[in-house]
Enzyme design. Structure first.
Site, PDB file in Angstrom:
ATOM      1  N   ASP A  19      56.862  16.758 -23.749  1.00  0.00           N
ATOM      2  CA  ASP A  19      57.893  17.860 -23.867  1.00  0.00           C
ATOM      3  C   ASP A  19      58.337  17.491 -25.185  1.00  0.00           C
ATOM      4  O   ASP A  19      58.068  16.453 -25.919  1.00  0.00           O
ATOM      5  CB  ASP A  19      58.855  17.482 -22.687  1.00  0.00           C
ATOM      6  N   ASP A  21      61.982  19.076 -26.688  1.00  0.00           N
ATOM      7  CA  ASP A  21      63.750  18.844 -26.787  1.00  0.00           C
ATOM      8  C   ASP A  21      63.939  17.894 -25.576  1.00  0.00           C
ATOM      9  O   ASP A  21      63.859  18.018 -24.460  1.00  0.00           O
ATOM     10  CB  ASP A  21      64.041  20.261 -26.357  1.00  0.00           C
ATOM     11  N   THR A 112      55.712  22.479 -24.621  1.00  0.00           N
ATOM     12  CA  THR A 112      57.275  22.759 -24.649  1.00  0.00           C
ATOM     13  C   THR A 112      57.638  24.058 -24.053  1.00  0.00           C
ATOM     14  O   THR A 112      56.539  25.140 -24.044  1.00  0.00           O
ATOM     15  CB  THR A 112      57.814  22.812 -26.016  1.00  0.00           C
ATOM     16  N   ASP A 169      62.071  14.771 -19.850  1.00  0.00           N
ATOM     17  CA  ASP A 169      63.374  14.410 -19.839  1.00  0.00           C
ATOM     18  C   ASP A 169      64.090  15.075 -18.880  1.00  0.00           C
ATOM     19  O   ASP A 169      65.194  14.884 -18.146  1.00  0.00           O
ATOM     20  CB  ASP A 169      63.973  14.409 -21.160  1.00  0.00           C
TER      21      ASP A 169
END
Length: 236
Positions: A19, A21, A112, A169
């Site tokens: 990922d 961000d 993403t 995250d």
């Protein structure tokens, strides 16, 4: 989860899927400035809204709200333009650049929820080279937590998703990695509040290294050299 039930530190992987961000770069301040202003204009409670927009496509965030008279595609496009213009404070997660540079270019990808133009802009701002392979918002019909994006990432790299390690995250991305059938490791660098996860976690890439075998497969190694450290995880 015990060391015997996680393969993250005990098996080699054909590819790593990241990922963007909150995982390899920190864009929290920029994203929350822009989305916070948008939420205020729409009469939303900003404090309640902001935690819901991380890790998913902007258009999906707006659609989920079902605001009367709001065109999700048009609103998401305007927010994207604002995000491209505002990259102040965007930085790489500690150790991420060195870690990514240590990987075979053909063996990793970014997956993403950001559109391609925004992803490229943020990577540039963070000093991270654009990889050979990316999956962005335009590439999928359904965003995270649907697994389509990670399945597509593995397909683009020509590997089986079961032989991939996903770095994530946010809950939506973690769920997408799980549903795809990949192993998952959680990056906690930008988490304001700890999330409950049974997956191994890292606070930065300074704590791990990638070891590439003669067969090209990648093993994740703890820099601390302690097996029990490698499986620290969030409560729950």
């Amino acid at each position: 989860m015990s060391p015997t039930t996680s393969a993250v530190f005990s098996k080699p992987f054909s590819a790593l899927l990241f990922d963007m961000d909150g995982t390899i770069l920190n864009s929290l301040a920029s994203a929350e400035r822009i989305w916070g202003n948008w939420a205020r204009r729409r009469g939303l409670d900003v404090e309640t809204f902001l935690p819901t927009m991380h890790g998913v496509r902007g258009v999906d965030t707006i659609r989920r709200l079902a605001l009367p008279g709001v065109d999700p595609e048009a609103e998401a496009a305007e927010i994207e333009r604002e995000e491209i213009d505002d990259v102040e404070g965007i930085v790489a997660i500690a150790g991420a650049v060195a870690f990514l540079n240590s990987l075979p270019p053909q063996s990793w990808a970014i997956v993403t929820s950001a559109p391609l133009a925004l992803a490229q802009r943020r990577l540039e701002a963070a000093g991270i080279a654009v990889p050979r392979t990316m999956v962005t918002a335009e590439d999928v019909s359904v965003g995270k937590p649907n697994p389509e994006c990670y399945l597509l990432g593995a397909e683009k790299l020509g590997v089986d998703i079961a032989d991939c390690l996903v770095f994530e995250d946010a809950p939506a991305g973690i769920q997408a990695g799980e549903a795809a059938g990949a192993e998952v490791i959680v990056v906690t660098a930008t988490q304001v509040h700890a999330i409950a996860t049974a997956h191994p976690t890292i606070a930065s890439y300074d704590t791990i290294a990638a070891s590439v075998g003669t067969d090209g497969k990648i093993s994740i190694v703890s820099r601390y050299g302690e097996r029990d450290w490698a499986f620290r995880r969030s409560p729950g």
